[in-house]
Scaffold this motif. Structure first.
Motif, PDB file in Angstrom:
ATOM      1  N   LYS A  59       0.813  -1.218   0.000  1.00 36.01           N
ATOM      2  CA  LYS A  59       0.000   0.000   0.000  1.00 36.01           C
ATOM      3  C   LYS A  59       0.851   1.275   0.000  1.00 36.01           C
ATOM      4  O   LYS A  59       0.351   2.367  -0.266  1.00 36.01           O
ATOM      5  CB  LYS A  59      -0.947   0.006   1.205  1.00 36.01           C
ATOM      6  N   SER A  60       2.138   1.139   0.274  1.00 32.64           N
ATOM      7  CA  SER A  60       3.016   2.310   0.312  1.00 32.64           C
ATOM      8  C   SER A  60       3.115   2.964  -1.057  1.00 32.64           C
ATOM      9  O   SER A  60       3.522   2.329  -2.037  1.00 32.64           O
ATOM     10  CB  SER A  60       4.417   1.905   0.778  1.00 32.64           C
ATOM     11  N   THR A  61       2.764   4.243  -1.136  1.00 35.19           N
ATOM     12  CA  THR A  61       2.868   4.985  -2.390  1.00 35.19           C
ATOM     13  C   THR A  61       3.673   6.275  -2.231  1.00 35.19           C
ATOM     14  O   THR A  61       3.664   7.124  -3.116  1.00 35.19           O
ATOM     15  CB  THR A  61       1.463   5.337  -2.939  1.00 35.19           C
ATOM     16  N   ASN A  62       4.381   6.433  -1.111  1.00 29.99           N
ATOM     17  CA  ASN A  62       5.177   7.646  -0.914  1.00 29.99           C
ATOM     18  C   ASN A  62       6.366   7.328  -0.018  1.00 29.99           C
ATOM     19  O   ASN A  62       6.430   6.284   0.638  1.00 29.99           O
ATOM     20  CB  ASN A  62       4.327   8.779  -0.332  1.00 29.99           C
ATOM     21  N   TRP A  63       7.314   8.250   0.000  1.00 29.43           N
ATOM     22  CA  TRP A  63       8.552   8.016   0.733  1.00 29.43           C
ATOM     23  C   TRP A  63       8.321   7.871   2.232  1.00 29.43           C
ATOM     24  O   TRP A  63       8.951   7.026   2.882  1.00 29.43           O
ATOM     25  CB  TRP A  63       9.542   9.159   0.463  1.00 29.43           C
ATOM     26  N   ASP A  64       7.449   8.675   2.808  1.00 28.66           N
ATOM     27  CA  ASP A  64       7.225   8.603   4.252  1.00 28.66           C
ATOM     28  C   ASP A  64       6.745   7.217   4.675  1.00 28.66           C
ATOM     29  O   ASP A  64       7.160   6.689   5.710  1.00 28.66           O
ATOM     30  CB  ASP A  64       6.194   9.652   4.686  1.00 28.66           C
TER      31      ASP A  64
ATOM     32  N   LEU B 176      12.792  -9.225   4.250  1.00 24.03           N
ATOM     33  CA  LEU B 176      12.440  -8.630   2.963  1.00 24.03           C
ATOM     34  C   LEU B 176      11.181  -7.793   3.144  1.00 24.03           C
ATOM     35  O   LEU B 176      10.158  -8.295   3.616  1.00 24.03           O
ATOM     36  CB  LEU B 176      12.186  -9.721   1.916  1.00 24.03           C
ATOM     37  N   ILE B 177      11.257  -6.526   2.763  1.00 27.70           N
ATOM     38  CA  ILE B 177      10.097  -5.631   2.842  1.00 27.70           C
ATOM     39  C   ILE B 177       9.750  -5.140   1.445  1.00 27.70           C
ATOM     40  O   ILE B 177      10.593  -4.558   0.755  1.00 27.70           O
ATOM     41  CB  ILE B 177      10.373  -4.427   3.765  1.00 27.70           C
ATOM     42  N   PHE B 178       8.532  -5.400   1.033  1.00 23.03           N
ATOM     43  CA  PHE B 178       8.012  -4.849  -0.222  1.00 23.03           C
ATOM     44  C   PHE B 178       7.246  -3.586   0.120  1.00 23.03           C
ATOM     45  O   PHE B 178       6.095  -3.632   0.544  1.00 23.03           O
ATOM     46  CB  PHE B 178       7.108  -5.876  -0.906  1.00 23.03           C
ATOM     47  N   SER B 179       7.930  -2.449  -0.016  1.00 21.68           N
ATOM     48  CA  SER B 179       7.328  -1.149   0.308  1.00 21.68           C
ATOM     49  C   SER B 179       7.689  -0.193  -0.823  1.00 21.68           C
ATOM     50  O   SER B 179       8.698   0.516  -0.760  1.00 21.68           O
ATOM     51  CB  SER B 179       7.852  -0.642   1.651  1.00 21.68           C
ATOM     52  N   PRO B 180       6.879  -0.151  -1.885  1.00 22.39           N
ATOM     53  CA  PRO B 180       7.288   0.458  -3.164  1.00 22.39           C
ATOM     54  C   PRO B 180       7.555   1.959  -3.162  1.00 22.39           C
ATOM     55  O   PRO B 180       8.353   2.440  -3.963  1.00 22.39           O
ATOM     56  CB  PRO B 180       6.111   0.120  -4.089  1.00 22.39           C
ATOM     57  N   ALA B 181       6.821   2.728  -2.317  1.00 21.87           N
ATOM     58  CA  ALA B 181       6.972   4.187  -2.237  1.00 21.87           C
ATOM     59  C   ALA B 181       6.427   4.929  -3.458  1.00 21.87           C
ATOM     60  O   ALA B 181       6.511   6.151  -3.519  1.00 21.87           O
ATOM     61  CB  ALA B 181       8.431   4.596  -2.006  1.00 21.87           C
ATOM     62  N   PHE B 182       5.863   4.187  -4.411  1.00 19.80           N
ATOM     63  CA  PHE B 182       5.311   4.792  -5.624  1.00 19.80           C
ATOM     64  C   PHE B 182       3.968   4.153  -5.959  1.00 19.80           C
ATOM     65  O   PHE B 182       3.689   3.020  -5.541  1.00 19.80           O
ATOM     66  CB  PHE B 182       6.276   4.607  -6.806  1.00 19.80           C
ATOM     67  N   PRO B 183       3.132   4.843  -6.746  1.00 19.09           N
ATOM     68  CA  PRO B 183       1.864   4.248  -7.184  1.00 19.09           C
ATOM     69  C   PRO B 183       2.076   2.955  -7.983  1.00 19.09           C
ATOM     70  O   PRO B 183       3.166   2.703  -8.510  1.00 19.09           O
ATOM     71  CB  PRO B 183       1.239   5.342  -8.061  1.00 19.09           C
ATOM     72  N   SER B 184       1.022   2.187  -8.108  1.00 19.81           N
ATOM     73  CA  SER B 184       1.101   0.847  -8.702  1.00 19.81           C
ATOM     74  C   SER B 184       0.737   0.793 -10.176  1.00 19.81           C
ATOM     75  O   SER B 184       0.910  -0.239 -10.831  1.00 19.81           O
ATOM     76  CB  SER B 184       0.147  -0.082  -7.934  1.00 19.81           C
TER      77      SER B 184
END
Length: 411
Positions: A293-298, A381-389
């Motif tokens: 769900k991560s879509t930003n750096w914070d 392992l962390i899947f935390s993209p920081a960007f939209p999908s």
């Protein structure tokens, strides 16, 4: 609404829900969406409520309407809406007209889905029936079709939804935090902040934290000094950020005048939110968390700081146009992370900025990133993209499901 000419612009989940409600109310409905009508993925569902001749591509119609219900994914600045003189509502504003219970409205750049979910779980466990919806995936326009009356309506609201509010009113409104986000939508950070602050309009009580760039009426709480009269030993959801979310919930319950001791007894049953630092039990050689769900750096910085030991990070997605650079955050990432696997449209630009092929592996595809991560033997392992999908997936849910399936060895 009977016989009123209403145009629904955008036929996603919220648009379809608004359509169903307006059909029940006898409105004269026109629907508009992107692409040729015959290729709309949910056309069969739409035609249950409106005839084919009232369905239009956005490229082939000029609006003739008394009211527009606007999808959150479409800006009010869209050319089709230029110079129109009729009200523009979000699906939330429409649903509000049919609500008969007090609303708790929550927004923020990060943590709102978790906070809304946990608050709903706590209220239901206390015996207070709660409808949980909004940006979390269940439209408010679904509520009038509920078979039972809710005691509370708990809503996650995005800045997009908050842009098109008119008379919406909440019993409690809360903003968790605001940081740079949605550069593809807002030209300036102040515009994003302004959209978020629309949640304060007409609310009875407003709660905000020290992580919100706002000074004004309302109750301000300091997340660097958390004080709750609860025993937190049974609260098992990891991360300091989740303690912050819980603190906001504590204060909301306090404002509502509910039994805080009774609420404390529900903490052990709380399970967290899918795709938000969700632990995956698997045979993978690393401990795995799905933070799709991560879509930003914070959000990503919060994720990597909530886990100790060796960390391997899968990062990347669709470019936003603003705030994409990793350079302001690179030192903090390197402090926590052993290696980064880059995916998506941002792969090349992030790799150029990082400039360290041993630290940042260009994978492009999620499958390749997981194959590379499988070569590691210890750590997390962390899947935390920081960007939209949207470069490779329909939404963050599809992205999260794809990651989980790959980790579990499912095709």
């Amino acid at each position: 609404m009977k016989n009123r000419k209403v145009t629904i612009f955008g036929m996603g989940v919220s648009g379809l829900s608004a359509l169903r409600l307006l059909h029940r109310e006898g409105a004269d409905i026109t629907v508009i969406s992107q692409g040729k009508v015959d290729f709309w993925p949910n056309l069969e569902q739409i035609l249950k409520y409106v005839p084919r001749e009232k369905c239009y591509s956005q490229e082939e119609i000029k609006l003739d309407t008394e009211l527009v219900i606007l999808s959150p994914g479409i800006s009010k600045k869209h050319p089709l809406l230029k110079d129109i003189k009729v009200p523009i509502w979000s699906e939330i504003e429409l649903g509000f007209k049919y609500v008969d219970a007090p609303i708790i409205a929550i927004t923020g750049t990060n943590g709102k889905t978790t906070t809304v979910t946990l608050l709903g779980e706590i209220l239901n466990s206390m015996g207070h029936s709660a409808f949980v919806g909004g940006n979390i995936g269940i439209p408010l326009c679904d509520y009038p079709f509920w078979k039972k009356k809710a005691e509370y309506i708990v809503l996650e609201l995005s800045s997009f939804q908050l842009e098109a509010m008119e008379s919406f009113k909440s019993k409690v409104a809360a903003i968790l935090n605001i940081s740079q986000n949605h550069g593809e939508r807002y030209d300036h950070f102040k515009d994003y902040v302004s959209a978020k602050l629309n949640i304060t309009k007409n609310c009875e009580s407003f709660l905000y934290t020290n992580e919100v760039p706002y000074k004004g009426p309302g109750k301000r709480i300091d997340l660097s000094d958390i004080e709750m009269d609860w025993d937190l030993t049974n609260f098992k959801i990891p991360g300091k950020h989740n303690l912050k979310n819980l603190y906001v919930i504590y204060e909301i319950l306090n404002i509502l005048g509910l039994d805080l001791k009774k609420a404390e007894g529900t903490l052990s049953s709380l399970s967290g939110v899918p795709f938000r630092m969700q632990y995956l039990e698997s045979d993978f050689p690393l401990c795995v968390f799905n933070d799709a769900k991560s879509t930003n750096w914070d959000a990503t910085l919060t994720a990597i700081s909530s886990v100790e030991g060796d960390i391997y990070l899968i990062l990347g997605g669709q470019k936003r146009g603003k705030g994409d650079s990793i350079l302001p955050h690179l030192a903090e990432i390197k402090k926590h992370v052993n290696k980064v696997f880059l995916i998506g449209e941002t792969t090349d630009s992030l790799a150029r900025e990082i400039g360290d092929e041993a630290f940042a592996i260009s994978c492009y595809k999620l499958e390749t990133a997981i194959e590379e991560a499988h070569k590691e033997s210890n750590g997390t392992l962390i899947f935390s993209p920081a960007f939209p999908s949207f470069d490779q997936f329909k939404n963050y849910v599809e992205r999260g499901e794809a990651f989980s399936k790959l980790i579990m060895g499912e095709s």
